[in-house]
Scaffold this motif. Structure first.
Motif, short mmCIF file in Angstrom:
data_model
loop_
_atom_site.label_atom_id
_atom_site.label_comp_id
_atom_site.label_asym_id
_atom_site.label_seq_id
_atom_site.Cartn_x
_atom_site.Cartn_y
_atom_site.Cartn_z
N VAL A 45 0.85 -1.18 0.00
CA VAL A 45 0.00 0.00 0.00
C VAL A 45 0.89 1.24 0.00
O VAL A 45 1.72 1.41 0.90
N GLY A 46 0.73 2.07 -1.02
CA GLY A 46 1.52 3.29 -1.13
C GLY A 46 0.63 4.51 -1.29
O GLY A 46 -0.58 4.40 -1.47
N ASP A 47 1.23 5.66 -1.24
CA ASP A 47 0.49 6.91 -1.41
C ASP A 47 0.10 7.12 -2.87
O ASP A 47 0.69 6.53 -3.78
N ASN A 48 -0.87 8.01 -3.06
CA ASN A 48 -1.34 8.35 -4.39
C ASN A 48 -0.64 9.62 -4.91
O ASN A 48 -1.22 10.40 -5.63
N ASP A 49 0.61 9.82 -4.50
CA ASP A 49 1.39 10.94 -5.02
C ASP A 49 2.47 10.38 -5.95
O ASP A 49 2.57 9.17 -6.14
N ALA A 50 3.24 11.25 -6.56
CA ALA A 50 4.23 10.81 -7.55
C ALA A 50 5.21 9.77 -6.99
O ALA A 50 5.41 8.72 -7.61
N PRO A 51 5.83 9.99 -5.82
CA PRO A 51 6.75 8.97 -5.30
C PRO A 51 6.04 7.65 -4.97
O PRO A 51 6.58 6.58 -5.23
N GLY A 52 4.84 7.75 -4.42
CA GLY A 52 4.10 6.54 -4.07
C GLY A 52 3.71 5.73 -5.30
O GLY A 52 3.86 4.51 -5.33
N LEU A 53 3.21 6.42 -6.33
CA LEU A 53 2.82 5.73 -7.56
C LEU A 53 4.04 5.15 -8.27
O LEU A 53 3.98 4.06 -8.84
N ALA A 54 5.16 5.86 -8.22
CA ALA A 54 6.40 5.35 -8.82
C ALA A 54 6.86 4.09 -8.10
O ALA A 54 7.29 3.11 -8.74
N ALA A 55 6.77 4.09 -6.77
CA ALA A 55 7.15 2.90 -5.99
C ALA A 55 6.26 1.72 -6.35
O ALA A 55 6.74 0.58 -6.49
N ILE A 56 4.97 1.97 -6.52
CA ILE A 56 4.04 0.90 -6.90
C ILE A 56 4.41 0.35 -8.27
O ILE A 56 4.46 -0.87 -8.46
N GLU A 57 4.67 1.21 -9.22
CA GLU A 57 5.02 0.75 -10.57
C GLU A 57 6.31 -0.07 -10.57
O GLU A 57 6.40 -1.09 -11.25
N ARG A 58 7.30 0.38 -9.82
CA ARG A 58 8.56 -0.37 -9.75
C ARG A 58 8.33 -1.76 -9.16
O ARG A 58 8.87 -2.75 -9.65
N LEU A 59 7.53 -1.82 -8.10
CA LEU A 59 7.27 -3.11 -7.47
C LEU A 59 6.46 -4.01 -8.39
O LEU A 59 6.74 -5.21 -8.48
N LYS A 60 5.47 -3.46 -9.09
CA LYS A 60 4.66 -4.27 -10.03
C LYS A 60 5.53 -4.87 -11.14
O LYS A 60 5.31 -5.99 -11.56
N GLU A 61 6.51 -4.10 -11.59
CA GLU A 61 7.42 -4.59 -12.64
C GLU A 61 8.28 -5.73 -12.11
O GLU A 61 8.51 -6.72 -12.81
N ARG A 62 8.77 -5.58 -10.88
CA ARG A 62 9.65 -6.59 -10.28
C ARG A 62 8.88 -7.82 -9.81
O ARG A 62 9.37 -8.94 -9.93
N ARG A 63 7.71 -7.59 -9.22
CA ARG A 63 6.95 -8.66 -8.57
C ARG A 63 5.47 -8.54 -8.90
O ARG A 63 4.66 -8.07 -8.10
N PRO A 64 5.06 -8.98 -10.09
CA PRO A 64 3.65 -8.83 -10.47
C PRO A 64 2.69 -9.61 -9.58
O PRO A 64 1.50 -9.31 -9.54
N GLU A 65 3.19 -10.58 -8.83
CA GLU A 65 2.32 -11.37 -7.95
C GLU A 65 1.93 -10.63 -6.67
O GLU A 65 0.99 -11.02 -5.98
N ILE A 66 2.63 -9.56 -6.35
CA ILE A 66 2.31 -8.77 -5.16
C ILE A 66 1.16 -7.82 -5.51
O ILE A 66 1.20 -7.11 -6.50
N ILE A 67 0.14 -7.82 -4.67
CA ILE A 67 -1.03 -6.96 -4.87
C ILE A 67 -0.65 -5.54 -4.45
O ILE A 67 -0.16 -5.33 -3.34
N CYS A 68 -0.86 -4.57 -5.32
CA CYS A 68 -0.47 -3.19 -5.05
C CYS A 68 -1.70 -2.27 -5.05
O CYS A 68 -2.54 -2.36 -5.94
N TYR A 69 -1.75 -1.41 -4.05
CA TYR A 69 -2.81 -0.41 -3.91
C TYR A 69 -2.18 0.95 -3.70
O TYR A 69 -1.12 1.05 -3.11
N SER A 70 -2.91 1.99 -4.12
CA SER A 70 -2.51 3.34 -3.74
C SER A 70 -3.64 3.96 -2.92
O SER A 70 -4.81 3.70 -3.18
N LEU A 71 -3.25 4.74 -1.92
CA LEU A 71 -4.22 5.40 -1.07
C LEU A 71 -4.74 6.66 -1.76
O LEU A 71 -3.97 7.41 -2.33
N SER A 72 -6.03 6.87 -1.67
CA SER A 72 -6.63 8.06 -2.25
C SER A 72 -6.28 9.27 -1.40
O SER A 72 -6.15 9.17 -0.18
N GLU A 73 -6.15 10.41 -2.04
CA GLU A 73 -5.86 11.64 -1.31
C GLU A 73 -7.11 12.22 -0.67
O GLU A 73 -7.03 13.12 0.15
N SER A 74 -8.28 11.77 -1.02
CA SER A 74 -9.52 12.32 -0.47
C SER A 74 -9.91 11.68 0.83
O SER A 74 -9.43 10.70 1.27
#
Length: 85
Positions: free
Chosen positions: A56-85
């Motif tokens: 679970v990461g933030d819905n800001d640029a660093p958080g979304l970038a971290a999610i994308e990097r992890l998805k590329e490395r480990r597609p089996e890990i479920i990734c979510y971003s937290l909404s800013e609202s």
């Protein structure tokens, strides 16, 4: 949720977030920062221990970038971003 025999581990973005998960009995860890990815060795160990690993990461640029990097490395890990609202 059977918190004593859970098959779920949640990787959070910060120690504060992991403390909340632990209050509900859900195993959770956090790296030193969103910009510090967990090593393959650590992820291998976690995936061997838990059936479900989620990130679970933030819905800001660093958080979304971290999610994308992890998805590329480990597609089996479920990734979510937290909404800013």
């Amino acid at each position: 949720l059977d918190t004593k025999n859970t098959d779920l581990l949640v990787i959070q973005k910060s120690l504060k977030d992991t403390m909340l998960m632990h209050e509900y009995g859900i195993p959770s860890i956090a790296p030193n920062s969103e910009n510090t990815p967990l090593s393959d060795k650590v992820l291998d160990k976690l995936e061997s221990k838990y059936k479900i690993v989620a990130y679970v990461g933030d819905n800001d640029a660093p958080g979304l970038a971290a999610i994308e990097r992890l998805k590329e490395r480990r597609p089996e890990i479920i990734c979510y971003s937290l909404s800013e609202s």
